[in-house]
Enzyme design. Sequence first.
Site, PDB file in Angstrom:
ATOM      1  CG  HIS A 185      -0.347   0.080   2.540  1.00 39.25           C
ATOM      2  ND1 HIS A 185       0.362  -0.951   3.097  1.00 39.25           N
ATOM      3  CD2 HIS A 185      -0.335   1.068   3.472  1.00 39.25           C
ATOM      4  CE1 HIS A 185       0.789  -0.620   4.299  1.00 39.25           C
ATOM      5  NE2 HIS A 185       0.382   0.608   4.556  1.00 39.25           N
ATOM      6  CD  GLU A 241       1.956   2.969   7.306  1.00 38.10           C
ATOM      7  OE1 GLU A 241       2.604   1.908   7.347  1.00 38.10           O
ATOM      8  OE2 GLU A 241       0.874   3.077   6.688  1.00 38.10           O
ATOM      9  CG  HIS A 272       7.530   2.071   5.211  1.00 37.25           C
ATOM     10  ND1 HIS A 272       7.005   0.990   5.892  1.00 37.25           N
ATOM     11  CD2 HIS A 272       8.756   1.680   4.777  1.00 37.25           C
ATOM     12  CE1 HIS A 272       7.867  -0.020   5.840  1.00 37.25           C
ATOM     13  NE2 HIS A 272       8.932   0.383   5.177  1.00 37.25           N
ATOM     14  CG  HIS A 287       5.003   0.741   3.146  1.00 45.36           C
ATOM     15  ND1 HIS A 287       4.535   1.967   2.764  1.00 45.36           N
ATOM     16  CD2 HIS A 287       4.251   0.376   4.215  1.00 45.36           C
ATOM     17  CE1 HIS A 287       3.556   2.349   3.560  1.00 45.36           C
ATOM     18  NE2 HIS A 287       3.342   1.387   4.450  1.00 45.36           N
TER      19      HIS A 287
END
Length: 440
Positions: free
Chosen positions: A338, A344, A368, A374
């Site tokens: 996604h 994140e 990320h 990722h």
Amino acid sequence: MDRTAELKYMSGFGNEFHSEDPRCPGALPQGQNNPQVCPYGLYAEQLSGTAFTCPRSSNKRSWLYRILPSVCHKPFQSMGHGFLANDWDEAEPDPNQLRWNPFEIPTASQRKVDFVNGLHTLCGAGEPKSRRGLAIHIFSCNTSMINRCFYNSDGDFLIVPQQGKLLITTEFGRLLVEPNEICVIQEGMRFSVEVFGETRGYILEVYGVHFELPDLGPIGANGLANPRDFLVPVAWYEDRQVAEGYTVINKYQGKLFAAQQGSSPFNVVAWHGNYTPYKYNLSNFMIINSVAFDHADPSIFSVLTAKSAHPGVAVADFVIFPPRWAVASKTFRPPYYHRNCMSEFMGLIQGSYEAKEQGFLPGGATLHSMMTPHGPDAECFEKASTSKLEPERIAEGTMAFMFESSLSLAVTKWGLKAGLDKNYYKCWEPLKSHFNPKQK
């Protein structure tokens, strides 16, 4: 003497608590907060975590009854900033997937490092002057704070120990925090950290807002982190003079300042209010998950949130991925590939994360950034695509977590040197096309 013995707690999140050290029964004034003369000759002092005029439902404050008020100190002097940072332009932006090897812990034979000296800023966004944003820090230390305490004028600290336990003395009492537990020390609260060897962990700092329990919505009244499982310390004081001087360290506008005083700041005999430090054991989290097919979004694993002014958009969420059952049928069970509009940051307390069993190690981290793709590494994808789908226990012995933010995070110069894994991208290189237009 075992310093971790006889620690006492009260339970509940955000409750109005009252506590007094049993050595001084009746230390809490009755009927009013600020009598002309407090019991035992104590001083009354209020600690406010919100504006005075905030709605009652969100107003945070506590009254402290102490041997001397906290104003009794010499002027603050600058200590510089150590390894803390909030200049997010000091390094060039980097949208790549980033992974760090376990952060180094100095040994005591190399140099003695306490909690404050061991703070290093890894990434963040915003800035404390405007009271908007966050920072992510790593702490690594090997010695206890001696006649030193710390408080943060910029925001709240959510502390996630990964190795070694912390005995945290606060103005409200003492907290023993071990790996697989977290604690929150809110803005302005003075605390000192005692360690028992080489110690490491992660810190999420938020400016201008406080952590709260996420709304449950259609989940209903029960689930996720239950309020009763949060623990607040019971009042404990020391009436101790320090001839050589006690150092009070303040983080203010991203820099450190130190002031001297002649006695311990942990002289609060009694207190009451709803603005307190607290801790939580992650094993108490009540997991909600898919029981049919596909994935529920990772927001179902949110323990705490720091909300922004926009409904449904957080300055930061604290999310965990604990041991659980996977039962979804006809589903690729690891996290899907996604891209999204959030940053994140993931850390690993123990075990091995199911989407990347190699390379992502306890005491390390990944970042990320928003809209950077990722997902599972190649080995995980091939294994999950061919495995027999039956109920299975996943993440046993593992606790991974995520600091997720709506802000675009910048990495510090220290972060770009602190064991960055320059080969992280290679974990996706073996992915190959399985496309066959003749086979549905």
